[in-house]
Each structure stands twice: as structure tokens, then as C-alpha cells.
Write a protein that holds these residues in place. Structure first.
Motif, PDB file in Angstrom:
ATOM      1  N   ILE A 129      47.478  33.923  42.063  1.00  0.00           N
ATOM      2  CA  ILE A 129      47.117  34.618  40.812  1.00  0.00           C
ATOM      3  C   ILE A 129      48.230  34.515  39.780  1.00  0.00           C
ATOM      4  CG2 ILE A 129      45.440  36.184  41.896  1.00  0.00           C
ATOM      5  CD1 ILE A 129      47.500  38.459  41.171  1.00  0.00           C
ATOM      6  N   ASN A 130      49.488  34.447  40.239  1.00  0.00           N
ATOM      7  CA  ASN A 130      50.592  34.251  39.278  1.00  0.00           C
ATOM      8  C   ASN A 130      50.393  32.944  38.515  1.00  0.00           C
ATOM      9  OD1 ASN A 130      51.814  36.593  40.124  1.00  0.00           O
ATOM     10  ND2 ASN A 130      53.381  35.579  41.365  1.00  0.00           N
ATOM     11  N   ALA A 131      50.033  31.884  39.238  1.00  0.00           N
ATOM     12  CA  ALA A 131      49.818  30.575  38.611  1.00  0.00           C
ATOM     13  C   ALA A 131      48.555  30.590  37.746  1.00  0.00           C
ATOM     14  CB  ALA A 131      49.722  29.497  39.682  1.00  0.00           C
ATOM     15  N   LYS A 132      47.494  31.166  38.280  1.00  0.00           N
ATOM     16  CA  LYS A 132      46.191  31.123  37.609  1.00  0.00           C
ATOM     17  C   LYS A 132      46.176  31.956  36.331  1.00  0.00           C
ATOM     18  CE  LYS A 132      41.622  30.362  37.909  1.00  0.00           C
ATOM     19  NZ  LYS A 132      40.946  29.153  38.274  1.00  0.00           N
ATOM     20  N   LEU A 133      46.806  33.143  36.383  1.00  0.00           N
ATOM     21  CA  LEU A 133      46.733  34.079  35.246  1.00  0.00           C
ATOM     22  C   LEU A 133      48.020  34.099  34.434  1.00  0.00           C
ATOM     23  CD1 LEU A 133      44.887  37.031  37.045  1.00  0.00           C
ATOM     24  CD2 LEU A 133      43.888  35.230  35.630  1.00  0.00           C
ATOM     25  N   ASN A 134      48.834  33.078  34.598  1.00  0.00           N
ATOM     26  CA  ASN A 134      50.116  33.015  33.906  1.00  0.00           C
ATOM     27  C   ASN A 134      49.974  33.122  32.386  1.00  0.00           C
ATOM     28  OD1 ASN A 134      52.983  32.642  33.885  1.00  0.00           O
ATOM     29  ND2 ASN A 134      52.615  30.588  33.091  1.00  0.00           N
ATOM     30  N   ASP A 135      48.893  32.561  31.839  1.00  0.00           N
ATOM     31  CA  ASP A 135      48.679  32.609  30.389  1.00  0.00           C
ATOM     32  C   ASP A 135      47.886  33.848  29.966  1.00  0.00           C
ATOM     33  OD1 ASP A 135      49.987  30.208  30.106  1.00  0.00           O
ATOM     34  OD2 ASP A 135      48.156  29.014  30.266  1.00  0.00           O
ATOM     35  N   HIS A 136      47.593  34.709  30.917  1.00  0.00           N
ATOM     36  CA  HIS A 136      46.823  35.939  30.638  1.00  0.00           C
ATOM     37  C   HIS A 136      47.584  37.113  31.247  1.00  0.00           C
ATOM     38  CE1 HIS A 136      43.450  33.375  29.420  1.00  0.00           C
ATOM     39  NE2 HIS A 136      43.707  32.662  30.499  1.00  0.00           N
ATOM     40  N   ARG A 137      48.732  37.420  30.637  1.00  0.00           N
ATOM     41  CA  ARG A 137      49.651  38.385  31.252  1.00  0.00           C
ATOM     42  C   ARG A 137      49.011  39.757  31.465  1.00  0.00           C
ATOM     43  NH1 ARG A 137      53.262  35.954  33.968  1.00  0.00           N
ATOM     44  NH2 ARG A 137      54.595  37.797  33.930  1.00  0.00           N
ATOM     45  N   ASP A 138      48.189  40.206  30.515  1.00  0.00           N
ATOM     46  CA  ASP A 138      47.553  41.522  30.671  1.00  0.00           C
ATOM     47  C   ASP A 138      46.658  41.548  31.903  1.00  0.00           C
ATOM     48  OD1 ASP A 138      48.834  42.332  28.428  1.00  0.00           O
ATOM     49  OD2 ASP A 138      47.076  42.373  27.124  1.00  0.00           O
ATOM     50  N   ARG A 139      45.941  40.460  32.123  1.00  0.00           N
ATOM     51  CA  ARG A 139      45.042  40.380  33.286  1.00  0.00           C
ATOM     52  C   ARG A 139      45.842  40.308  34.585  1.00  0.00           C
ATOM     53  NH1 ARG A 139      40.148  42.107  33.532  1.00  0.00           N
ATOM     54  NH2 ARG A 139      40.069  41.371  31.378  1.00  0.00           N
ATOM     55  N   LEU A 140      46.964  39.609  34.532  1.00  0.00           N
ATOM     56  CA  LEU A 140      47.823  39.519  35.712  1.00  0.00           C
ATOM     57  C   LEU A 140      48.377  40.904  36.072  1.00  0.00           C
ATOM     58  CD1 LEU A 140      49.186  37.689  37.825  1.00  0.00           C
ATOM     59  CD2 LEU A 140      51.038  37.317  36.179  1.00  0.00           C
ATOM     60  N   VAL A 141      48.861  41.603  35.067  1.00  0.00           N
ATOM     61  CA  VAL A 141      49.383  42.962  35.282  1.00  0.00           C
ATOM     62  C   VAL A 141      48.269  43.873  35.802  1.00  0.00           C
ATOM     63  CG1 VAL A 141      50.281  44.998  34.056  1.00  0.00           C
ATOM     64  CG2 VAL A 141      51.277  42.744  33.637  1.00  0.00           C
ATOM     65  N   HIS A 142      47.092  43.728  35.215  1.00  0.00           N
ATOM     66  CA  HIS A 142      45.929  44.507  35.665  1.00  0.00           C
ATOM     67  C   HIS A 142      45.628  44.215  37.139  1.00  0.00           C
ATOM     68  CE1 HIS A 142      41.844  46.056  36.007  1.00  0.00           C
ATOM     69  NE2 HIS A 142      41.405  44.842  36.240  1.00  0.00           N
ATOM     70  N   SER A 143      45.638  42.967  37.533  1.00  0.00           N
ATOM     71  CA  SER A 143      45.328  42.599  38.916  1.00  0.00           C
ATOM     72  C   SER A 143      46.316  43.223  39.897  1.00  0.00           C
ATOM     73  CB  SER A 143      45.314  41.075  39.074  1.00  0.00           C
ATOM     74  OG  SER A 143      44.300  40.512  38.280  1.00  0.00           O
ATOM     75  N   TYR A 144      47.591  43.209  39.539  1.00  0.00           N
ATOM     76  CA  TYR A 144      48.591  43.867  40.388  1.00  0.00           C
ATOM     77  C   TYR A 144      48.371  45.380  40.413  1.00  0.00           C
ATOM     78  CZ  TYR A 144      51.498  39.854  41.564  1.00  0.00           C
ATOM     79  OH  TYR A 144      51.967  38.669  42.108  1.00  0.00           O
ATOM     80  N   GLY A 145      47.970  45.935  39.277  1.00  0.00           N
ATOM     81  CA  GLY A 145      47.698  47.372  39.212  1.00  0.00           C
ATOM     82  C   GLY A 145      46.523  47.773  40.089  1.00  0.00           C
ATOM     83  N   VAL A 146      45.478  46.952  40.078  1.00  0.00           N
ATOM     84  CA  VAL A 146      44.304  47.221  40.927  1.00  0.00           C
ATOM     85  C   VAL A 146      44.707  47.131  42.397  1.00  0.00           C
ATOM     86  CG1 VAL A 146      41.995  46.451  41.606  1.00  0.00           C
ATOM     87  CG2 VAL A 146      42.644  46.449  39.189  1.00  0.00           C
ATOM     88  N   ALA A 147      45.496  46.117  42.736  1.00  0.00           N
ATOM     89  CA  ALA A 147      45.932  45.938  44.128  1.00  0.00           C
ATOM     90  C   ALA A 147      46.745  47.141  44.609  1.00  0.00           C
ATOM     91  CB  ALA A 147      46.760  44.659  44.244  1.00  0.00           C
ATOM     92  N   GLU A 148      47.654  47.591  43.768  1.00  0.00           N
ATOM     93  CA  GLU A 148      48.521  48.728  44.128  1.00  0.00           C
ATOM     94  C   GLU A 148      47.693  50.014  44.269  1.00  0.00           C
ATOM     95  OE1 GLU A 148      51.986  51.358  41.956  1.00  0.00           O
ATOM     96  OE2 GLU A 148      51.617  49.324  41.221  1.00  0.00           O
ATOM     97  N   THR A 149      46.792  50.239  43.322  1.00  0.00           N
ATOM     98  CA  THR A 149      45.956  51.440  43.349  1.00  0.00           C
ATOM     99  C   THR A 149      45.008  51.414  44.541  1.00  0.00           C
ATOM    100  OG1 THR A 149      46.094  51.547  40.933  1.00  0.00           O
ATOM    101  CG2 THR A 149      44.346  52.850  41.974  1.00  0.00           C
ATOM    102  N   ALA A 150      44.418  50.249  44.802  1.00  0.00           N
ATOM    103  CA  ALA A 150      43.508  50.110  45.940  1.00  0.00           C
ATOM    104  C   ALA A 150      44.259  50.365  47.248  1.00  0.00           C
ATOM    105  CB  ALA A 150      42.874  48.720  45.945  1.00  0.00           C
ATOM    106  N   ARG A 151      45.477  49.876  47.333  1.00  0.00           N
ATOM    107  CA  ARG A 151      46.275  50.087  48.547  1.00  0.00           C
ATOM    108  C   ARG A 151      46.536  51.583  48.773  1.00  0.00           C
ATOM    109  NH1 ARG A 151      48.958  46.687  51.855  1.00  0.00           N
ATOM    110  NH2 ARG A 151      50.539  47.679  53.160  1.00  0.00           N
ATOM    111  N   LYS A 152      46.900  52.284  47.700  1.00  0.00           N
ATOM    112  CA  LYS A 152      47.150  53.729  47.808  1.00  0.00           C
ATOM    113  C   LYS A 152      45.897  54.475  48.257  1.00  0.00           C
ATOM    114  CE  LYS A 152      50.478  54.268  44.040  1.00  0.00           C
ATOM    115  NZ  LYS A 152      50.542  54.799  42.681  1.00  0.00           N
ATOM    116  N   LEU A 153      44.776  54.153  47.632  1.00  0.00           N
ATOM    117  CA  LEU A 153      43.521  54.823  47.984  1.00  0.00           C
ATOM    118  C   LEU A 153      43.088  54.478  49.411  1.00  0.00           C
ATOM    119  CD1 LEU A 153      41.544  54.471  44.624  1.00  0.00           C
ATOM    120  CD2 LEU A 153      42.454  56.590  45.614  1.00  0.00           C
TER     121      LEU A 153
ATOM    122  N   LYS B 129      49.272  36.277  45.839  1.00  0.00           N
ATOM    123  CA  LYS B 129      50.142  36.562  44.680  1.00  0.00           C
ATOM    124  C   LYS B 129      50.567  35.264  43.993  1.00  0.00           C
ATOM    125  CE  LYS B 129      51.974  40.981  46.267  1.00  0.00           C
ATOM    126  NZ  LYS B 129      53.114  41.711  46.850  1.00  0.00           N
ATOM    127  N   GLN B 130      50.943  34.269  44.792  1.00  0.00           N
ATOM    128  CA  GLN B 130      51.328  32.967  44.213  1.00  0.00           C
ATOM    129  C   GLN B 130      50.166  32.368  43.418  1.00  0.00           C
ATOM    130  OE1 GLN B 130      52.631  30.532  47.502  1.00  0.00           O
ATOM    131  NE2 GLN B 130      54.245  31.972  48.073  1.00  0.00           N
TER     132      GLN B 130
END
Length: 196
Positions: free
Chosen positions: A12-36, A9-10
């Protein structure tokens, strides 16, 4: 693994800081993958960290991506550089997080097109990339419900949608993506059995 998830998380937060949509997407994929993963009896930490890291190299320059990719992969997919970010992300995971678990690395590598004979973890990350809740994709809820009930059916739907989208844009799908799609079409029609 929990410490690795926090470190991921640290990173990707640093790496995608200037790409907020991609950062939000990455967290969304992680959350969805965890549920599945919980639903389909797969290690949820493995699914989460693969989801977090799958697009880590997305905005690296093509030359930087290629540096992190095995040369034979570069040659094999030279006409489809879109795949390089996935291979580069897996390599960066081994370098930055010291994760060498091939199941996780492979799930990251094949999240773009999928492949024949995917493991359940690979299918989960592939499908989560499509149906995470921040995707501007009308069918994302439908895909998620499909994935809950039948991962293979969700995989086929995602592959079909991607291939159709490329064709509409006048782009030729890769042979690898078409091969994966044909394989899962046969799986879902009961012609072959996928035992993963």
C-alpha cells in the motif's frame, strides 16, 4: 500473519504513494480495526490487514477494477461502481498476498455498504473506515465510543450517516445498502437477533 502485514504495508505504501491522504486513512483504519478487534475478541491481525488493504484498488481505473471483479457482481452493481474497488481489493489480496481467508476477504468486500448478518470482523472494518482518527468527520470519536460499547449501534449510525449524505447530494443509495441498514435497524431495536 505478521509477515503478511509487513508485505501489505509495503504494497500500500507503493500503491498509494501519490495519494497520501488515502495512505494515512488506510493506516488509520488498520489501527482502529486492530483496537476494536482486541475489544471484541476478534483476531487483531486479521482486522489490521483488512483495514490496511480495504482501499488498495481505490485509484485503479474503473476498467482495471472491473477486470478484478466477478462478472455477476459487475452486472449486479453496474449502477453503483463505487463498490468495485472493494471487490477488486479483495481479489488483489489473494493475488499479491496469497490470502484466501474468506473472513478477511469478505470484510474488505463489504466495507463500503455493509450487509445483513455481518460477522464481528466485517462490522469492525466497516465501522473503522468511518471513525479512524484521520477522518474529517465530526462524529468520528462518538462513533468509535459507540463501537467500543455496541458494534451494532455503531453500524446503524454509520449506515444512516452514509445514506443521508448520499440523499443530500441527490444520489440514490443502493438497494444493498438500504437492505443492510434496515436489517441493522431491526437488530438494534431487538426485533431480530444477530448472532455473529
Amino acid at each position: 500473519m505478521t509477515a503478511n502485514i509487513e508485505k501489505a504495508k509495503q504494497l500500500i505504501n507503493a500503491k498509494l504513494n501519490d495519494h497520501r491522504d488515502r495512505l494515512v486513512h488506510s493506516y488509520g483504519v488498520a489501527e482502529t480495526a486492530r483496537k476494536l478487534a482486541f475489544i471484541h475478541a476478534v483476531n487483531p491481525d486479521a482486522a489490521e490487514i483488512a483495514g490496511l488493504f480495504h482501499d488498495y484498488a481505490k485509484y485503479d481505473t474503473l476498467s482495471d477494477q472491473i477486470k478484478a471483479v466477478d462478472p455477476h457482481i459487475v452486472v449486479q452493481y453496474k449502477d453503483y461502481p463505487v463498490i468495485f474497488h472493494a471487490y477488486a481489493a479483495a481479489q488483489k489480496m489473494t493475488e499479491l498476498l496469497a490470502i484466501h481467508d474468506e473472513a478477511i476477504l469478505s470484510a474488505i468486500r463489504c466495507h463500503v455498504w455493509g450487509k445483513p448478518h455481518m460477522t464481528t470482523l466485517e462490522k469492525i472494518v466497516f465501522v473503522a473506515d468511518f471513525c479512524e482518527p484521520n477522518r474529517p468527520f465530526d462524529d468520528r470519536d462518538k462513533v468509535y465510543q459507540m463501537a467500543v460499547a455496541d458494534l451494532d449501534a455503531a453500524v446503524v449510525y454509520c449506515m444512516e450517516t452514509s445514506i443521508e449524505d448520499l440523499r443530500k447530494r441527490g444520489l440514490r443509495p443502493s438497494e444493498a445498502s438500504l437492505e443492510a441498514y434496515q436489517y441493522y435497524k431491526e437488530v438494534t431495536r431487538g426485533i431480530i437477533t444477530n448472532n455473529h
